[in-house]
Design a protein around this motif. Structure first.
Motif, PDB file in Angstrom:
ATOM      1  N   ASN A 169      38.233   5.917  61.425  1.00 56.69           N
ATOM      2  CA  ASN A 169      38.623   7.238  61.920  1.00 56.69           C
ATOM      3  C   ASN A 169      37.622   8.264  61.403  1.00 56.69           C
ATOM      4  OD1 ASN A 169      40.957   6.021  62.979  1.00 56.69           O
ATOM      5  ND2 ASN A 169      42.073   6.350  61.072  1.00 56.69           N
ATOM      6  N   THR A 226      40.097   8.731  66.402  1.00 54.06           N
ATOM      7  CA  THR A 226      40.603   7.509  65.787  1.00 54.06           C
ATOM      8  C   THR A 226      40.009   6.278  66.460  1.00 54.06           C
ATOM      9  OG1 THR A 226      42.540   7.362  67.232  1.00 54.06           O
ATOM     10  CG2 THR A 226      42.750   8.693  65.234  1.00 54.06           C
ATOM     11  N   GLN A 249      46.154   9.926  57.296  1.00 52.95           N
ATOM     12  CA  GLN A 249      45.791   8.544  57.625  1.00 52.95           C
ATOM     13  C   GLN A 249      46.498   7.556  56.704  1.00 52.95           C
ATOM     14  OE1 GLN A 249      41.400   7.895  58.590  1.00 52.95           O
ATOM     15  NE2 GLN A 249      41.379   9.903  57.613  1.00 52.95           N
TER      16      GLN A 249
END
Length: 282
Positions: A198, A187, A248
């Motif tokens: 990411n 990340t 995410q």
């Protein structure tokens, strides 16, 4: 993410992590994230902590035998779709958890290698990181370090003369996969970039790189949220690239709807979806 509504039982994810009295990080964050993504959390407490939203003051590791007893009891009773590992508390705990997950090689293992708190308080000694690299990473389906954590883990296997800070992100990912990780999601939250990038790495290199708006402020439990969200998506049967994207997306929206109940960091709102959208539509 599509959830199978025909199955009366939600996917079960077994979490090994420390307790956080603030509810922002640790096993409490894992529980809320998994629930927010339609899973049921089974929890093994590895450590107790004294902390607030600003930082961690103390950590008390749970006895390794008791950690094993917690895990074996639920594993002998219920089918588990994923393991998620966070703060493990001690070298002995890491060793016993490695033995447990080795007995279930068909279950994906998601590792959040928590090295320090957001304030920088140490949560893993060098000995713990060495043991993690030796016993856990070879069994990891995916590991979710930030750039700082990736470099520190890679340094465990770097030559003595090497400078881990000089290695590129892809170099770190390659070293971690050489240790046995199937996938590495690094990340960009700690990188000094206008946006957060990411990157998911596999044996063939970069699988996907996702760019997200960098939000202002500092967040307590963002890494726990991301790793647990990956575990949830995998438990629902998504393949790794799609699971990582869904995780995410969930994490970014949790941060975008974060709240600040104390004097320190913001806490992600893992139930953002239960609130009506604001004027921006976020």
């Amino acid at each position: 993410m599509t959830i199978n509504r025909n199955d009366p039982n939600p996917p079960l994810v077994l979490v090994f992590a420390a307790a956080d009295p603030t509810g922002g990080a640790g096993i409490q964050a894992d529980i809320m994230t998994l629930a927010g993504m339609g899973c049921h959390a089974l929890t093994v407490i590895t450590a107790l902590t004294v902390q607030d939203t600003a930082g961690v003051e103390d950590v008390l590791a749970i006895d390794a035998d008791f950690v094993a007893e917690q895990a074996r009891a639920v594993l002998e009773d219920m089918p588990v779709q994923a393991f998620k590992l966070g703060v493990l508390g001690s070298v002995d705990n890491i060793a016993v958890i490695a033995e447990i997950i080795a007995d279930y090689p068909h279950i994906p293992v998601i590792v959040d290698p928590v090295v320090a708190s957001g304030r920088g308080d140490e949560l893993a000694s060098d000995a713990m990181l060495e043991t993690l690299c030796e016993l856990i990473l070879p069994q990891a389906t995916v590991i979710t370090p930030n750039t700082m954590e990736a470099r520190r883990l890679a340094a465990c296997r770097a030559p003595a003369h090497a400078d881990p800070e000089a290695g590129t992100q892809s170099d770190c990912a390659a070293v971690l996969m050489e240790m046995g990780c199937e996938y590495v999601l690094i990340t960009g939250s700690h990188a000094h970039t206008p946006q957060v990038v990411n990157t998911l790495y596999g044996s063939g290199g970069v699988i996907r790189a996702d760019t997200w708006e960098r939000l202002g402020g500092s967040y307590h439990g963002s890494g726990c949220t991301l790793a647990s969200a990956v575990a949830a998506a995998l438990a629902h049967g998504l393949d790794m690239p799609q699971a990582v994207y869904e995780a995410q997306d969930f994490t970014w929206h949790s941060l975008a709807h974060a709240f600040r109940p104390g004097m320190g960091q913001h806490i992600p709102n893992r139930f953002f979806w239960a609130r009506p959208p604001d004027e921006t539509g976020v």
